[in-house]
Design a protein around this motif. Structure first.
Motif, mmCIF file in Angstrom:
data_model
loop_
_atom_site.group_PDB
_atom_site.id
_atom_site.type_symbol
_atom_site.label_atom_id
_atom_site.label_comp_id
_atom_site.label_asym_id
_atom_site.label_seq_id
_atom_site.Cartn_x
_atom_site.Cartn_y
_atom_site.Cartn_z
ATOM 1 N N LYS A 1 0.864 -1.173 0.000
ATOM 2 C CA LYS A 1 0.000 0.000 0.000
ATOM 3 C C LYS A 1 0.905 1.228 0.000
ATOM 4 N N ASN B 1 -5.725 -6.127 -4.846
ATOM 5 C CA ASN B 1 -6.806 -6.887 -4.216
ATOM 6 C C ASN B 1 -6.422 -8.355 -4.094
ATOM 7 N N ILE C 1 -5.155 -4.000 -9.157
ATOM 8 C CA ILE C 1 -5.651 -2.754 -8.584
ATOM 9 C C ILE C 1 -6.778 -2.244 -9.478
ATOM 10 N N ASP C 2 -7.563 -1.322 -8.953
ATOM 11 C CA ASP C 2 -8.727 -0.840 -9.704
ATOM 12 C C ASP C 2 -8.806 0.676 -9.612
#
Length: 402
Positions: free
Chosen positions: A349, A360, A365-366
């Motif tokens: 992170k 995730n 990642i989104d």
């Protein structure tokens, strides 16, 4: 090493070190990758080579990666897969089994990442890649593949939201997509979004990857009087599509493409014919995106343009984030042990010039996609999470009325 020389030596590996003095001795940590430096998608592949190189040089110039209190320099070992997925798999196997690289960076394109990640999984060597977004890559419960592109299934998500807010609301939509892993995932995700938005789908058509003839599809668009055309494909296909649309005078109210629009090369190739085209991007250079090594995304973009002579887009930004993710994971793990680095990646992170990095459970990642449009040869941010940013030029005028 010049791009011309790279093209003349496609089968050789390019080894890049952090400094000239390091070339005479074994590097501390080697990151390996197979990238499209020649062949049909080399124009996009170069973003990853250049981004990887720039990130490694920047990290090394800042003292390298600190592992257990000791600074280690990074090096790259890159093969040219010549836009051949089978060769790419062989090269990743060689990187792991013969070259003994420590960790892996990814190729461009989902079909490559889908195949190559099987190598990283087999040999349990983490791969971080920002070139493949297909949901298939991350649906196999693999533990060693990590991706920094948003899921392909939601690439048109912000676009569909915008369609509902346009005036007039489009009466019909055509969904066109190539038959590769990325574009199929885009189509599979877009269908339910269109249905939920209450938009009529007048066409839902698949075309062959690397297609050059779109006349039949364009004729259908014209005869059915389609308002909006959504096209999932790669840059060469999109260029052909736009040129043939102009030739046949097919001008619906709106075109939107998954790739191309953010790219300086795309806009240069089409000239004024690129105007009014919509696209999407998860990244634009902004001083608000802070970065440990580059300062911020705006500084990175300026340095990238000065170094390579062309503007970076989200491909380059995601490529830098891939290298940074491995660097942060090694420091967190205090080791280059693949298993420990993999575990550190899973819990990563941190803020990067690309945006916040946090994978995730599937390793992806989104980041939200922002709708963009070419307006007078410049990119305009049109629509984001909070609605319209700039008013779109909509409907698109006829070709002979521009």
């Amino acid at each position: 090493m010049s791009r011309r020389l790279l093209r003349t030596l496609p089968a050789l590996a390019l080894v890049l070190y952090g400094s000239a003095s390091a070339a005479a001795e074994a590097p501390d940590v080697v990151l390996g990758a197979s990238i499209q430096l020649t062949g049909p998608v080399a124009n996009t592949g170069r973003y990853y080579r250049d981004a990887y190189q720039m990130a490694v040089e920047k990290i090394n110039a800042s003292g390298g990666v600190k592992i257990g209190g000791v600074s280690h320099k990074l090096a790259l070992k890159i093969y040219d897969n010549q836009s051949d997925v089978n060769l790419s798999v062989r090269q990743y196997t060689q990187l792991v089994t013969q070259d003994k690289v420590n960790l892996l960076l990814g190729p461009f394109a989902s079909n490559f990442a889908l195949a190559d990640s099987a190598v990283s999984e087999k040999y349990k060597v983490p791969m971080v890649q920002g070139g493949g977004a297909s949901d298939q890559i991350f649906s196999r419960k693999f533990k060693y593949i990590f991706g920094t592109l948003a899921p392909a299934s939601n690439y048109f998500g912000s676009t569909v939201d915008m369609l509902k807010a346009l005036k007039p609301v489009p009466a019909s939509v055509a969904l066109l997509y190539a038959d590769d892993a990325f574009d199929v995932s885009v189509a599979d995700g877009t269908r339910p979004l269109l249905k939920s938005a209450g938009l009529q789908v007048a066409m839902d058509e698949r075309y062959s990857t690397n297609a050059t003839d779109f006349n039949s599809l364009l004729s259908q668009i014209k005869s059915k009087n389609v308002d909006v055309v959504l096209v999932a494909g790669h840059e060469t296909e999109i260029l052909n599509f736009v040129r043939q649309a102009k030739s046949l005078a097919v001008a619906p109210k709106m075109y939107s493409f998954t790739v191309g629009v953010p790219s300086e090369d795309f806009r240069r190739a089409l000239g004024r014919d690129a105007d009014y085209a919509f696209g999407m991007t998860a990244w634009l250079p902004s001083a608000a995106l802070k970065d440990r090594w580059f300062g911020d995304a705006e500084q990175f973009a300026q340095a990238y343009k000065a170094k390579y002579g062309y503007d970076p887009d989200y491909h380059a930004a995601s490529g830098v984030a891939d290298v940074e993710a491995l660097a942060v994971a090694m420091e967190t793990a205090g080791s280059v042990n693949p298993q420990k680095v993999r575990d550190a990646l899973a819990s990563s992170k941190f803020d990067s010039l690309y945006g916040p990095i946090a994978f995730n459970a599937q390793g992806q990642i989104d980041l939200p996609q922002v709708v963009i449009q070419v307006q007078a040869d410049k990119l305009a941010e049109i629509y984001g999470a909070k609605g319209f940013i700039t008013q779109p030029k909509y409907p698109m005028p006829a070709w002979n009325a521009r």
